[in-house]
Design a protein around this motif. Structure first.
Motif, PDB file in Angstrom:
ATOM      1  N   SER A 628       0.805  -1.223   0.000  1.00 20.31           N
ATOM      2  CA  SER A 628       0.000   0.000   0.000  1.00 20.31           C
ATOM      3  C   SER A 628       0.835   1.268   0.000  1.00 20.31           C
ATOM      4  CB  SER A 628      -0.918   0.009   1.230  1.00 20.31           C
ATOM      5  OG  SER A 628      -0.144  -0.094   2.420  1.00 20.31           O
ATOM      6  N   ARG A 629       2.155   1.116  -0.082  1.00 20.14           N
ATOM      7  CA  ARG A 629       3.007   2.294   0.023  1.00 20.14           C
ATOM      8  C   ARG A 629       2.912   3.150  -1.234  1.00 20.14           C
ATOM      9  NH1 ARG A 629       8.287   0.186   1.920  1.00 20.14           N
ATOM     10  NH2 ARG A 629       6.919  -0.481   3.609  1.00 20.14           N
ATOM     11  N   LYS A 630       2.853   4.444  -1.028  1.00 19.21           N
ATOM     12  CA  LYS A 630       2.796   5.394  -2.133  1.00 19.21           C
ATOM     13  C   LYS A 630       3.977   6.354  -2.033  1.00 19.21           C
ATOM     14  CE  LYS A 630      -1.249   3.842  -3.495  1.00 19.21           C
ATOM     15  NZ  LYS A 630      -1.381   3.058  -4.744  1.00 19.21           N
ATOM     16  N   ALA A 631       4.152   7.136  -3.079  1.00 21.68           N
ATOM     17  CA  ALA A 631       5.229   8.122  -3.064  1.00 21.68           C
ATOM     18  C   ALA A 631       4.932   9.206  -2.042  1.00 21.68           C
ATOM     19  CB  ALA A 631       5.381   8.744  -4.443  1.00 21.68           C
ATOM     20  N   PRO A 632       5.921   9.617  -1.264  1.00 24.98           N
ATOM     21  CA  PRO A 632       5.709  10.746  -0.342  1.00 24.98           C
ATOM     22  C   PRO A 632       5.357  12.009  -1.126  1.00 24.98           C
ATOM     23  CG  PRO A 632       7.787   9.613   0.118  1.00 24.98           C
ATOM     24  CD  PRO A 632       7.293   9.095  -1.193  1.00 24.98           C
ATOM     25  N   ASN A 633       4.616  12.871  -0.509  1.00 24.74           N
ATOM     26  CA  ASN A 633       4.251  14.135  -1.142  1.00 24.74           C
ATOM     27  C   ASN A 633       5.319  15.164  -0.827  1.00 24.74           C
ATOM     28  OD1 ASN A 633       2.835  16.121  -2.476  1.00 24.74           O
ATOM     29  ND2 ASN A 633       1.533  16.603  -0.724  1.00 24.74           N
ATOM     30  N   TRP A 634       6.397  15.120  -1.623  1.00 22.76           N
ATOM     31  CA  TRP A 634       7.519  16.019  -1.357  1.00 22.76           C
ATOM     32  C   TRP A 634       7.126  17.466  -1.637  1.00 22.76           C
ATOM     33  CZ3 TRP A 634      10.920  13.389   1.175  1.00 22.76           C
ATOM     34  CH2 TRP A 634      11.200  12.060   0.863  1.00 22.76           C
ATOM     35  N   MET A 635       7.414  18.344  -0.708  1.00 21.92           N
ATOM     36  CA  MET A 635       7.154  19.761  -0.946  1.00 21.92           C
ATOM     37  C   MET A 635       8.011  20.609  -0.017  1.00 21.92           C
ATOM     38  SD  MET A 635       3.434  20.339   0.870  1.00 21.92           S
ATOM     39  CE  MET A 635       3.588  22.104   0.712  1.00 21.92           C
ATOM     40  N   LEU A 636       8.432  21.754  -0.523  1.00 21.77           N
ATOM     41  CA  LEU A 636       9.182  22.723   0.272  1.00 21.77           C
ATOM     42  C   LEU A 636       8.241  23.834   0.711  1.00 21.77           C
ATOM     43  CD1 LEU A 636      12.492  23.129  -1.786  1.00 21.77           C
ATOM     44  CD2 LEU A 636      12.253  22.034   0.443  1.00 21.77           C
ATOM     45  N   THR A 637       8.506  24.375   1.863  1.00 20.31           N
ATOM     46  CA  THR A 637       7.690  25.483   2.364  1.00 20.31           C
ATOM     47  C   THR A 637       8.215  26.830   1.874  1.00 20.31           C
ATOM     48  OG1 THR A 637       9.022  25.540   4.379  1.00 20.31           O
ATOM     49  CG2 THR A 637       7.017  24.190   4.413  1.00 20.31           C
ATOM     50  N   TYR A 638       9.256  26.778   1.033  1.00 18.26           N
ATOM     51  CA  TYR A 638       9.827  28.013   0.499  1.00 18.26           C
ATOM     52  C   TYR A 638      10.351  27.736  -0.905  1.00 18.26           C
ATOM     53  CZ  TYR A 638      14.324  25.817   1.483  1.00 18.26           C
ATOM     54  OH  TYR A 638      15.380  24.944   1.507  1.00 18.26           O
ATOM     55  N   THR A 639      10.643  28.777  -1.629  1.00 19.56           N
ATOM     56  CA  THR A 639      11.211  28.646  -2.967  1.00 19.56           C
ATOM     57  C   THR A 639      12.708  28.922  -2.901  1.00 19.56           C
ATOM     58  OG1 THR A 639       9.150  29.384  -3.984  1.00 19.56           O
ATOM     59  CG2 THR A 639      11.140  29.485  -5.341  1.00 19.56           C
ATOM     60  N   PRO A 640      13.545  27.915  -3.179  1.00 14.47           N
ATOM     61  CA  PRO A 640      14.996  28.132  -3.097  1.00 14.47           C
ATOM     62  C   PRO A 640      15.451  29.176  -4.114  1.00 14.47           C
ATOM     63  CG  PRO A 640      14.461  25.789  -3.248  1.00 14.47           C
ATOM     64  CD  PRO A 640      13.208  26.536  -3.562  1.00 14.47           C
ATOM     65  N   THR A 641      16.276  30.086  -3.668  1.00 14.20           N
ATOM     66  CA  THR A 641      16.860  31.098  -4.552  1.00 14.20           C
ATOM     67  C   THR A 641      18.336  31.241  -4.227  1.00 14.20           C
ATOM     68  OG1 THR A 641      16.266  32.868  -3.004  1.00 14.20           O
ATOM     69  CG2 THR A 641      14.704  32.399  -4.788  1.00 14.20           C
ATOM     70  N   PRO A 642      19.152  31.598  -5.206  1.00 15.95           N
ATOM     71  CA  PRO A 642      20.584  31.800  -4.935  1.00 15.95           C
ATOM     72  C   PRO A 642      20.793  32.933  -3.938  1.00 15.95           C
ATOM     73  CG  PRO A 642      20.147  31.679  -7.299  1.00 15.95           C
ATOM     74  CD  PRO A 642      18.817  31.794  -6.629  1.00 15.95           C
ATOM     75  N   THR A 643      21.875  32.845  -3.190  1.00 14.73           N
ATOM     76  CA  THR A 643      22.228  33.916  -2.260  1.00 14.73           C
ATOM     77  C   THR A 643      22.447  35.213  -3.032  1.00 14.73           C
ATOM     78  OG1 THR A 643      23.280  32.299  -0.818  1.00 14.73           O
ATOM     79  CG2 THR A 643      23.856  34.600  -0.456  1.00 14.73           C
ATOM     80  N   ASP A 644      21.987  36.296  -2.463  1.00 13.55           N
ATOM     81  CA  ASP A 644      22.078  37.598  -3.121  1.00 13.55           C
ATOM     82  C   ASP A 644      23.521  37.892  -3.542  1.00 13.55           C
ATOM     83  OD1 ASP A 644      22.441  40.768  -2.898  1.00 13.55           O
ATOM     84  OD2 ASP A 644      20.342  40.312  -3.393  1.00 13.55           O
TER      85      ASP A 644
END
Length: 730
Positions: A628-644
């Protein structure tokens, strides 16, 4: 601190029709590493008079005594004590320290103090200290060798094959620099002697004034007489019989057996006990798909944390087929290596290099001739592909005496191919994708590289019915394989291949099922008849299966056909259901079952082995939950951006100390993370703090990395903490 990202395993034990027994009573443990180096350090410097000969690494013990000789004869209970003394023992922590010293030298670029390096292996000091000085010669004091056991004789010190040890040449002017680097890494070193330039290797004993060794290098290395080995081919007549399956054998019955075979089934029991991500440079390890099943064709590593170039590595080995035809075995080994490697986007086929490892009972009648045939076939195969073989190893005594019987291991050629990748993100995995953009439904295409043949000799099917057969799969036309490789590479570059897998152990039916297992998807396919359902599904001729979108299917088939490679549409894959339907020709499905039920069979042997090495209750829970195993619902709580850029280009940055101890790992990727975040990261060892070369008051932050300090023994963290806690200077 090294990840394990690619591999294989198999077992075998069988008597041939003539009564001869083949089995890995004397087992094989194969390992290989791949890395990168600065081109300035790729060539060894020549030994010059006055250079220092240095040993780095652990002390000598009474281990590996006569290891090279012991591995060159038939193993038996009569020489068990000698075999035990000959076994080499590893010391991972010492290996880590030695490698860090070597890396520290290389990181100096043009100031690298190492002129030449040679690893200690078979023959111990008696080999490595001769070879690194050839042809100039050197003089040593045997008592300068670091020993961990004072009872060692001169002979044992000279011949012990203790590991984690290298021999180096350095110039006298670099001695202080080298000693300082070794002290920082707490790596033992000893200067044993100097290059003399007289072409002799001389070993003196400062304890009693004797000279145990005084030999001209030319005689022991340069002008050794060629040895001639004579062997005869043993005809297969009477030794082998055609494959004969029991009456009433069905596809479902055969499939149940094949999926449970160690060489075909899941390798979950192996990949759960190794690190597959350390270094932060692993772009593709063994596990793929939403459930991370160990089915990857190829291992891929990035060169740096800040780019996408890298290296791909893939293995090929087909030893059971060698019981039928050793030359065909070698050709199929090359084919398997190439059909594994092709799923990573590589620079070009001509860049592919290989290491060949030979494991044969070559001194027994008929086996040397088999190995010679295989070697010729390997040479011709690589020439046809335009690839090179630039290394390897051998063990030519793969036999053991069991009572009055000599049991031979199947002759094994393992080919490990490696090549540069311009973009590690362009790697195709076997798990079916069935993306939503395709409506959850895709096309399955079959590329037959076996010329329409369906030979079953040396196959998993033959093995599970206690046979070998007498007609092995073969790769007769490497031009077709080469064309398929190049066409696949072009399609990977265009991004139209969603998933891909090679036909090998277990045949085409296993390829299809593994792709479905890994993707948690269903398939409905009809395969062209190649000689009956069982022969079509279970033959192990070379071939490929790819998943593409329905809109790309025609163009992809045309791409293969335009270069003379057959490619046919065999059906569809879909998400959201739990069904496997496989037909041969126009008949009704010969495999019609739930995907999860068949996956349980494929996983069964692995879980049985897991029961022997882990908590059985935990294993049972894992096995029960797989359906019954399914793929985890991968998600980030932020949008990665390069350092300024203002931070990255700033004149002053916050200084952070990345602190490590003996055996630690993870420090280099931690440094990269802080660099990417805009910090000024410093590599600081505990030795730096103890020597007061570095003090922490100049840093704004401190990071303690993980890893295996003090060989990862119980309470090793307390050892690290104790060094700091009980030292007033720190």
């Amino acid at each position: 601190g090294e990840p394990v990202i690619h591999g294989f395993t198999r077992s075998f034990g069988l008597r041939l029709p003539d009564g001869e027994r083949f089995e890995w009573v004397k087992p094989i443990m194969f390992s290989a590493g791949v890395g990168q180096m600065d081109d300035r350090h790729s060539d060894k410097g020549e030994p010059e008079k006055g250079m220092l000969v240095v040993k780095v690494g652990g002390p000598a013990y009474r281990i590996g005594i006569g290891g090279g000789a012991a591995s060159s004869r038939v193993q038996s209970s009569e020489n068990a004590d000698l075999d035990f003394d000959a076994v080499q023992r590893g010391d991972a922590e010492m290996e880590n320290r030695m490698n860090r010293l070597m890396r520290a030298c290389c990181d100096l670029g043009e100031r690298n103090p190492i002129v030449s390096v040679h690893d200690q292996g078979a023959g111990g000091n008696g080999n490595v200290l001769k070879e690194i000085t050839e042809p100039a010669g050197a003089e040593y004091d045997i008592r300068k060798v670091l020993v961990g056991d004072p009872t060692l004789s001169v002979l044992e010190i000279w011949g012990a094959e203790y590991q984690e040890n290298n021999a180096l040449l350095i110039r006298p002017s670099d001695e202080d620099l080298f000693r300082s680097l070794a002290k920082r890494e707490n790596c033992p070193i000893s200067i044993l002697g100097t290059i003399t330039g007289d072409g002799r290797v001389v070993v003196r004993d400062s304890r009693d004034g004797s000279t145990p060794v005084d030999l001209p290098l030319e005689l022991v290395l340069g002008k050794m007489p060629q040895k001639t080995f004579v062997d005869d081919h043993i005809p297969n007549e009477g030794r082998l019989k055609p494959l004969s399956l029991p009456d009433g054998t069905t596809v479902s019955g055969a499939l149940d057996r094949v999926l449970r075979l160690l060489g075909v089934g899941s390798k979950r029991f192996l990949v759960h006990k190794v690190d597959r991500s350390v270094t932060g440079l692993v772009a593709q390890q063994q596990c793929v798909g939403p459930l991370q099943l160990p089915l990857s064709n190829v291992g891929v590593t990035a060169h740096t944390h800040f780019g996408t170039t890298g290296t791909a590595v893939a293995c090929g080995e087909q030893p059971i087929k060698g019981l039928v035809d050793s030359a065909a075995m070698a050709r199929m080994t090359v084919a398997e290596a190439m059909t594994n490697l092709m799923w990573a986007k590589i620079s070009k086929l001509e860049d592919v290099k290989a290491s060949g490892n030979w494991m044969y009972a070559a001194k027994l009648p008929g086996e040397g001739a088999k190995m010679y045939d295989a070697c010729e076939a390997l040479r011709d195969s690589l020439l046809a592909l335009g690839c090179g073989i630039d290394g390897g190893k051998d063990s030519l005594s793969m036999a053991a005496k069991c009572g009055d019987e000599v049991v031979k291991a199947p002759g094994e050629l393992t080919l490990t191919c490696y090549v540069t990748c311009p973009d590690v993100t362009k790697t195709v995995t076997p798990d079916l994708k069935c993306p939503a953009s395709c409506g959850g439904k895709t096309k399955m295409l079959f590329i037959d590289l076996g010329g329409g043949k369906a030979r079953l000799g040396g196959s998993a099917l033959a093995q599970v019915y206690g046979q070998v057969g007498d007609d092995s799969p073969d790769m007769e036309t490497f031009s077709t394989l080469k064309a398929a490789f190049l066409a696949t590479q072009d399609l990977i570059e265009k991004g139209v291949i969603l998933a891909g897998h090679d036909r090998s152990d277990g045949g085409l039916v296993t390829v299809l099922l593994e792709m479905a297992f890994a993707g948690n998807c269903s398939i409905d396919v009809m395969i062209p008849d190649a000689g009956g359902e069982i022969a079509t599904l279970f033959n192990e001729e070379a071939g490929l299966v790819i998943e593409v979108s329905e809109s790309d299917a025609t163009a992809v088939m045309d791409a293969y056909k335009s270069v003379g490679v057959p490619c046919v549409d065999i059906g569809t894959a879909s998400s959201g259901s739990d069904s496997i339907k496989i037909s041969v020709g126009s008949s009704s499905p010969c495999v019609d079952d739930k995907m999860t039920a068949l996956r349980d069979v494929w996983e069964a042997t692995s879980f049985k082995l897991e029961m022997r090495q882990r908590n059985p209750e935990c294993v049972a829970q894992e096995e029960a939950g797989l359906k019954s195993r399914k793929a985890p619902n991968w998600m980030l709580t932020y949008t990665p951006t390069p350092t300024d850029s203002a931070v990255m280009e700033g004149a002053t940055k916050h200084k952070v100390a990345i602190i490590r101890q003996e055996g630690s790992n993870g420090d280099r990727e931690m440094i990269s993370a802080f660099l990417a975040a805009g910090f000024e990261a410093w590599d600081v060892s505990v030795a730096d703090l103890l020597s007061e070369n570095v003090t922490l008051d100049e840093f704004r932050g401190v990071v303690f990395v993980g890893g295996f300090s003090y060989a990862d023994v119980l309470d090793s963290g307390k050892g690290w903490a104790g060094v700091i806690k009980f030292n007033k200077r720190v």
